[in-house]
Design a protein around this motif. Structure first.
Motif, PDB file in Angstrom:
ATOM      1  N   SER A  18      63.843  73.852  18.759  1.00 23.32           N
ATOM      2  CA  SER A  18      64.936  74.258  19.643  1.00 23.32           C
ATOM      3  C   SER A  18      66.149  74.612  18.801  1.00 23.32           C
ATOM      4  CB  SER A  18      65.281  73.164  20.658  1.00 23.32           C
ATOM      5  OG  SER A  18      65.683  71.990  19.999  1.00 23.32           O
ATOM      6  N   GLY A  19      66.945  75.482  19.360  1.00 23.20           N
ATOM      7  CA  GLY A  19      68.132  75.927  18.648  1.00 23.20           C
ATOM      8  C   GLY A  19      69.002  76.774  19.535  1.00 23.20           C
ATOM      9  N   GLN A  20      69.570  77.804  18.934  1.00 27.48           N
ATOM     10  CA  GLN A  20      70.480  78.681  19.663  1.00 27.48           C
ATOM     11  C   GLN A  20      69.849  80.053  19.833  1.00 27.48           C
ATOM     12  OE1 GLN A  20      73.860  78.421  17.062  1.00 27.48           O
ATOM     13  NE2 GLN A  20      74.634  76.595  18.082  1.00 27.48           N
ATOM     14  N   TYR A  21      69.950  80.563  21.056  1.00 27.23           N
ATOM     15  CA  TYR A  21      69.482  81.915  21.357  1.00 27.23           C
ATOM     16  C   TYR A  21      70.332  82.868  20.537  1.00 27.23           C
ATOM     17  CZ  TYR A  21      68.301  86.009  24.232  1.00 27.23           C
ATOM     18  OH  TYR A  21      67.873  87.230  24.678  1.00 27.23           O
ATOM     19  N   THR A  22      69.671  83.739  19.781  1.00 27.35           N
ATOM     20  CA  THR A  22      70.396  84.572  18.835  1.00 27.35           C
ATOM     21  C   THR A  22      70.266  86.043  19.168  1.00 27.35           C
ATOM     22  OG1 THR A  22      69.919  82.943  17.151  1.00 27.35           O
ATOM     23  CG2 THR A  22      70.698  85.068  16.390  1.00 27.35           C
ATOM     24  N   ALA A  23      71.381  86.732  19.229  1.00 27.69           N
ATOM     25  CA  ALA A  23      71.414  88.181  19.440  1.00 27.69           C
ATOM     26  C   ALA A  23      72.646  88.744  18.734  1.00 27.69           C
ATOM     27  CB  ALA A  23      71.436  88.505  20.922  1.00 27.69           C
ATOM     28  N   THR A  24      72.692  88.590  17.419  1.00 28.43           N
ATOM     29  CA  THR A  24      73.822  89.082  16.643  1.00 28.43           C
ATOM     30  C   THR A  24      73.842  90.599  16.645  1.00 28.43           C
ATOM     31  OG1 THR A  24      73.625  87.140  15.244  1.00 28.43           O
ATOM     32  CG2 THR A  24      74.975  88.947  14.413  1.00 28.43           C
ATOM     33  N   SER A  25      74.943  91.193  17.024  1.00 27.95           N
ATOM     34  CA  SER A  25      75.099  92.653  17.067  1.00 27.95           C
ATOM     35  C   SER A  25      73.984  93.319  17.872  1.00 27.95           C
ATOM     36  CB  SER A  25      75.134  93.244  15.651  1.00 27.95           C
ATOM     37  OG  SER A  25      76.172  92.658  14.916  1.00 27.95           O
ATOM     38  N   GLY A  26      73.513  92.632  18.904  1.00 28.16           N
ATOM     39  CA  GLY A  26      72.480  93.199  19.757  1.00 28.16           C
ATOM     40  C   GLY A  26      71.079  93.083  19.200  1.00 28.16           C
ATOM     41  N   THR A  27      70.909  92.491  18.019  1.00 31.93           N
ATOM     42  CA  THR A  27      69.589  92.341  17.414  1.00 31.93           C
ATOM     43  C   THR A  27      69.130  90.899  17.572  1.00 31.93           C
ATOM     44  OG1 THR A  27      70.122  94.036  15.784  1.00 31.93           O
ATOM     45  CG2 THR A  27      68.253  92.599  15.297  1.00 31.93           C
ATOM     46  N   ARG A  28      67.986  90.718  18.198  1.00 32.46           N
ATOM     47  CA  ARG A  28      67.448  89.368  18.385  1.00 32.46           C
ATOM     48  C   ARG A  28      66.890  88.812  17.088  1.00 32.46           C
ATOM     49  NH1 ARG A  28      65.081  87.168  22.747  1.00 32.46           N
ATOM     50  NH2 ARG A  28      65.294  85.330  21.451  1.00 32.46           N
ATOM     51  N   ASP A  29      66.886  87.504  16.958  1.00 28.45           N
ATOM     52  CA  ASP A  29      66.194  86.852  15.867  1.00 28.45           C
ATOM     53  C   ASP A  29      64.720  87.262  15.967  1.00 28.45           C
ATOM     54  OD1 ASP A  29      65.888  84.511  13.814  1.00 28.45           O
ATOM     55  OD2 ASP A  29      64.339  84.224  15.342  1.00 28.45           O
ATOM     56  N   PRO A  30      64.099  87.736  14.875  1.00 28.62           N
ATOM     57  CA  PRO A  30      62.734  88.251  14.963  1.00 28.62           C
ATOM     58  C   PRO A  30      61.705  87.238  15.482  1.00 28.62           C
ATOM     59  CG  PRO A  30      63.679  88.727  12.806  1.00 28.62           C
ATOM     60  CD  PRO A  30      64.662  87.871  13.542  1.00 28.62           C
ATOM     61  N   GLY A  31      61.799  85.993  15.040  1.00 27.16           N
ATOM     62  CA  GLY A  31      60.851  84.975  15.503  1.00 27.16           C
ATOM     63  C   GLY A  31      61.028  84.662  16.977  1.00 27.16           C
ATOM     64  N   GLN A  32      62.270  84.433  17.394  1.00 25.69           N
ATOM     65  CA  GLN A  32      62.543  84.158  18.804  1.00 25.69           C
ATOM     66  C   GLN A  32      62.114  85.335  19.668  1.00 25.69           C
ATOM     67  OE1 GLN A  32      66.629  83.085  19.533  1.00 25.69           O
ATOM     68  NE2 GLN A  32      66.612  81.416  18.054  1.00 25.69           N
ATOM     69  N   ASP A  33      62.439  86.539  19.221  1.00 28.13           N
ATOM     70  CA  ASP A  33      62.125  87.739  19.987  1.00 28.13           C
ATOM     71  C   ASP A  33      60.620  87.915  20.148  1.00 28.13           C
ATOM     72  OD1 ASP A  33      63.021  90.212  21.318  1.00 28.13           O
ATOM     73  OD2 ASP A  33      61.991  91.201  19.642  1.00 28.13           O
ATOM     74  N   THR A  55      79.869  76.442  30.053  1.00 27.73           N
ATOM     75  CA  THR A  55      80.964  77.359  29.789  1.00 27.73           C
ATOM     76  C   THR A  55      81.346  77.462  28.322  1.00 27.73           C
ATOM     77  OG1 THR A  55      81.841  76.934  31.987  1.00 27.73           O
ATOM     78  CG2 THR A  55      83.347  77.910  30.394  1.00 27.73           C
ATOM     79  N   ASN A  56      81.548  76.361  27.665  1.00 23.25           N
ATOM     80  CA  ASN A  56      82.019  76.388  26.280  1.00 23.25           C
ATOM     81  C   ASN A  56      80.920  76.061  25.270  1.00 23.25           C
ATOM     82  OD1 ASN A  56      84.698  77.068  26.908  1.00 23.25           O
ATOM     83  ND2 ASN A  56      85.096  74.954  27.511  1.00 23.25           N
ATOM     84  N   ALA A  57      79.688  76.399  25.616  1.00 21.32           N
ATOM     85  CA  ALA A  57      78.561  76.125  24.723  1.00 21.32           C
ATOM     86  C   ALA A  57      77.871  77.427  24.335  1.00 21.32           C
ATOM     87  CB  ALA A  57      77.569  75.203  25.423  1.00 21.32           C
ATOM     88  N   LYS A  58      77.056  77.372  23.315  1.00 16.29           N
ATOM     89  CA  LYS A  58      76.204  78.490  22.938  1.00 16.29           C
ATOM     90  C   LYS A  58      74.910  78.382  23.749  1.00 16.29           C
ATOM     91  CE  LYS A  58      78.894  80.137  19.762  1.00 16.29           C
ATOM     92  NZ  LYS A  58      79.526  81.428  19.915  1.00 16.29           N
ATOM     93  N   THR A  59      74.250  79.503  23.986  1.00 15.35           N
ATOM     94  CA  THR A  59      73.009  79.507  24.757  1.00 15.35           C
ATOM     95  C   THR A  59      71.892  78.872  23.939  1.00 15.35           C
ATOM     96  OG1 THR A  59      73.697  81.509  25.878  1.00 15.35           O
ATOM     97  CG2 THR A  59      71.357  80.977  25.980  1.00 15.35           C
ATOM     98  N   SER A  60      71.155  77.961  24.573  1.00 18.15           N
ATOM     99  CA  SER A  60      70.060  77.276  23.891  1.00 18.15           C
ATOM    100  C   SER A  60      68.769  78.094  23.973  1.00 18.15           C
ATOM    101  CB  SER A  60      69.843  75.895  24.509  1.00 18.15           C
ATOM    102  OG  SER A  60      69.467  76.029  25.873  1.00 18.15           O
ATOM    103  N   TRP A  61      67.843  77.790  23.063  1.00 16.04           N
ATOM    104  CA  TRP A  61      66.540  78.441  23.017  1.00 16.04           C
ATOM    105  C   TRP A  61      65.534  77.406  22.519  1.00 16.04           C
ATOM    106  CZ3 TRP A  61      62.793  79.108  19.369  1.00 16.04           C
ATOM    107  CH2 TRP A  61      61.795  80.034  19.665  1.00 16.04           C
ATOM    108  N   ALA A  62      64.290  77.455  23.044  1.00 16.51           N
ATOM    109  CA  ALA A  62      63.274  76.491  22.611  1.00 16.51           C
ATOM    110  C   ALA A  62      61.874  77.053  22.818  1.00 16.51           C
ATOM    111  CB  ALA A  62      63.434  75.179  23.382  1.00 16.51           C
TER     112      ALA A  62
END
Length: 151
Positions: free
Chosen positions: A67-82, A126-133
């Motif tokens: 588990s971690g943070q859902y990642t979409a830096t500059s519109g690009t998803r983390d390759p593994g999560q994606d 509201t004040n958190a980063k989106t989670s991913w798992a």
């Protein structure tokens, strides 16, 4: 006696649709392995057991949850999560199996699982980063592979 190893030094990768091409799962904050998941036993207690319980292991299983943070830096998803979210999660039957591998940065070989993956919950306040798992469930015995340096 050796020193304990840090949990942040573990790496997890998933194999893409291109055989033997693995991508890292990034932005992980925690992981846990349950080597006893899906274990099945047979009760072998009988009158000769003299009141003590006995059993045989009939099936071994294991899961790894990351588990971690859902990642979409500059519109690009983390390759593994994606890959997990958009490809692997939509496979069924025999196609639902894939491979993942993991190791600590201090190790010179990967542990490789043929497994299925179950996407985890996403969310946040509201004040958190989106989670991913995601949870990987091993199918069959694990194998190992040498760490090969990138060309």
């Amino acid at each position: 006696m050796g020193r304990p190893i840090d949990a942040r030094g573990w790496m997890f990768e998933v194999e893409t649709a291109t055989a033997d091409t693995f991508v890292r799962i990034g932005n992980l904050k925690s992981w846990s392995e349950n080597p006893g998941e899906n274990e099945e036993t047979a009760d072998t207690t009988d009158n000769d057991s003299e009141g003590y319980y006995e059993q045989d292991i009939m099936q071994r299983g294991a899961t790894i949850e990351v588990s971690g943070q859902y990642t979409a830096t500059s519109g690009t998803r983390d390759p593994g999560q994606d890959y997990i979210d958009t490809v692997w999660a939509y496979r069924f039957g025999e196609e639902s199996r894939g491979r993942m591998r993991y190791r600590h940065k201090s190790q010179d070989e990967w542990t490789v699982w043929e497994c299925t993956v179950t996407p985890g919950e996403r969310g946040g306040e509201t004040n958190a980063k989106t989670s991913w798992a995601a949870t990987f469930t091993r199918c069959g015995a694990p194998s190992v592979a040498e760490v090969v340096a990138a060309p």
